[in-house]
Design a protein around this motif. Structure first.
Motif, PDB file in Angstrom:
ATOM      1  N   ILE A 200       0.843  -1.209   0.000  1.00  0.00           N
ATOM      2  CA  ILE A 200       0.000   0.000   0.000  1.00  0.00           C
ATOM      3  C   ILE A 200       0.876   1.255   0.000  1.00  0.00           C
ATOM      4  O   ILE A 200       0.620   2.219  -0.732  1.00  0.00           O
ATOM      5  CB  ILE A 200      -0.954  -0.015   1.199  1.00  0.00           C
ATOM      6  CG1 ILE A 200      -1.970  -1.162   1.039  1.00  0.00           C
ATOM      7  CG2 ILE A 200      -1.682   1.327   1.342  1.00  0.00           C
ATOM      8  CD1 ILE A 200      -2.822  -1.409   2.275  1.00  0.00           C
TER       9      ILE A 200
ATOM     10  N   GLY B 275      -2.257   1.354  -2.925  1.00  0.00           N
ATOM     11  CA  GLY B 275      -3.426   0.545  -2.572  1.00  0.00           C
ATOM     12  C   GLY B 275      -3.354  -0.813  -3.227  1.00  0.00           C
ATOM     13  O   GLY B 275      -2.385  -1.141  -3.935  1.00  0.00           O
TER      14      GLY B 275
ATOM     15  N   ASP C 116      -5.720  -3.692  -5.467  1.00  0.00           N
ATOM     16  CA  ASP C 116      -6.928  -3.926  -6.258  1.00  0.00           C
ATOM     17  C   ASP C 116      -7.337  -5.400  -6.279  1.00  0.00           C
ATOM     18  O   ASP C 116      -8.527  -5.707  -6.395  1.00  0.00           O
ATOM     19  CB  ASP C 116      -6.709  -3.452  -7.703  1.00  0.00           C
ATOM     20  CG  ASP C 116      -6.435  -1.969  -7.768  1.00  0.00           C
ATOM     21  OD1 ASP C 116      -7.368  -1.182  -7.536  1.00  0.00           O
ATOM     22  OD2 ASP C 116      -5.273  -1.585  -8.027  1.00  0.00           O
TER      23      ASP C 116
ATOM     24  N   SER D 109      -8.300  -1.196   2.012  1.00  0.00           N
ATOM     25  CA  SER D 109      -7.826  -0.740   0.700  1.00  0.00           C
ATOM     26  C   SER D 109      -8.657  -1.359  -0.412  1.00  0.00           C
ATOM     27  O   SER D 109      -9.013  -0.688  -1.392  1.00  0.00           O
ATOM     28  CB  SER D 109      -6.351  -1.105   0.518  1.00  0.00           C
ATOM     29  OG  SER D 109      -5.862  -0.610  -0.702  1.00  0.00           O
TER      30      SER D 109
ATOM     31  N   GLN E 202     -11.924   0.468  -0.540  1.00  0.00           N
ATOM     32  CA  GLN E 202     -11.725   1.806  -1.095  1.00  0.00           C
ATOM     33  C   GLN E 202     -11.596   1.772  -2.613  1.00  0.00           C
ATOM     34  O   GLN E 202     -12.107   2.647  -3.313  1.00  0.00           O
ATOM     35  CB  GLN E 202     -10.477   2.431  -0.477  1.00  0.00           C
ATOM     36  CG  GLN E 202     -10.202   3.852  -0.933  1.00  0.00           C
ATOM     37  CD  GLN E 202      -8.941   4.404  -0.304  1.00  0.00           C
ATOM     38  OE1 GLN E 202      -7.951   3.684  -0.140  1.00  0.00           O
ATOM     39  NE2 GLN E 202      -8.964   5.677   0.066  1.00  0.00           N
ATOM     40  N   ARG E 203     -10.947   0.720  -3.132  1.00  0.00           N
ATOM     41  CA  ARG E 203     -10.683   0.627  -4.568  1.00  0.00           C
ATOM     42  C   ARG E 203     -11.639  -0.329  -5.281  1.00  0.00           C
ATOM     43  O   ARG E 203     -11.443  -0.622  -6.455  1.00  0.00           O
ATOM     44  CB  ARG E 203      -9.227   0.206  -4.782  1.00  0.00           C
ATOM     45  CG  ARG E 203      -8.258   1.289  -4.302  1.00  0.00           C
ATOM     46  CD  ARG E 203      -6.853   0.750  -4.103  1.00  0.00           C
ATOM     47  NE  ARG E 203      -6.140   0.549  -5.350  1.00  0.00           N
ATOM     48  CZ  ARG E 203      -5.142   1.318  -5.788  1.00  0.00           C
ATOM     49  NH1 ARG E 203      -4.763   2.374  -5.095  1.00  0.00           N
ATOM     50  NH2 ARG E 203      -4.530   1.027  -6.924  1.00  0.00           N
TER      51      ARG E 203
END
Length: 270
Positions: A80, A85, A87, A130, A133-134
């Protein structure tokens, strides 16, 4: 409906220095992804990292023992920090066991659960914010042993059933947040996993593996996994024998159990 695309995405693979893990990382890299390779075999990991770099792929290798929570958390945070981040997380690191329940030490069960279940749990827990978030993707490399019984592998099956419960339940929690969870159930794939199978005393077993049908290759499995990831499959069962075993175990569980036991019984008598 357009599928997921992985160009410029960050993909983390555990158990990435060989077998299915390495083949999947290579496939995502060819699609333009940045790959973080996690493995406890540092010399092999460094060779893989070098090969990826020489091929022009953006890569990061991290020595990580997934049985150690601190290792998993530090490795995920390092990815990160470097790439911004995550995916895709492919929980692939695994170990197996071949021995009769009555002859298997408790420590073997603890070791198999530590690698297969807790390793996947630690990495997923560290990456989940993460991934949310993504709007990312989690892939859990399980086994037919995660959805059906398998004689002589009570520890392995227990760990994979635990993974199945974790990741199918997690999917129901994070789907509305844009995160997809794909469960992969390989059949017989030609990797080094079986060469390192634990026996009842915790050492590598000398008993040869019983198999049904032809072994698939890691490269072919990786291509199928990649295509499944693009399509956001919920469950991906690999190999013709794997598909047959899955459906027979669902539709005629008693028949499956009897036939499977006959097929694998001799393995424990050698």
């Amino acid at each position: 409906m357009a599928g997921r695309k992985f160009t410029d995405k960050v993909v983390v693979v555990t158990g990435a220095a060989s077998g299915i893990g390495l083949a999947v990382a290579e496939r995502f890299a060819r699609a333009g992804a940045t790959c973080a390779l996690l493995d406890m075999d540092e010399p092999r990991l460094k060779r893989c990292e070098r090969q990826f770099s020489q091929a022009g792929h953006r890569v990061m290798g991290l020595c990580c023992d997934v049985t150690r929570r601190a290792d998993c958390e530090a490795s995920i945070q390092a990815v990160i920090d470097r790439f911004g981040g995550i995916d895709v997380l492919f929980n692939n690191a695994g170990i197996t066991q071949r021995s009769a329940f009555s002859e298997t030490r408790i420590e073997v069960y603890e070791r198999v659960m530590a690698v297969n279940f807790f390793g996947a749990l630690y990495c997923t827990k560290a990456a989940i914010h993460s991934l949310i978030q993504r709007r990312g993707l989690i892939i859990a490399n399980e086994s037919i042993a995660g959805v059906a019984p398998l004689l002589g592998r009570t520890g392995y099956a227990a760990s994979k059933h635990a993974m199945h419960g974790l990741f199918t339940s997690l999917r129901s929690e994070v789907r509305d947040q844009g995160v997809h969870v794909m469960v992969v159930c390989p059949g017989f794939i030609k990797t080094h996993l079986q060469d390192r199978a634990l026996g009842g005393d915790g050492t590598v077993t000398r008993h040869p593996q019983s198999r049904v049908g032809r072994q698939d290759t890691p490269a072919h499995a990786a291509e199928t996994i990649f295509r499944g990831a693009e399509k956001e499959k919920d469950l991906l069962v690999l190999t013709a024998v794997g598909k047959m075993a899955y459906w027979v175990s669902r539709l005629a569980p008693s028949l499956y159990e009897r036939r499977m036991a006959r097929q694998f019984k001799a393995e424990l008598e050698r």
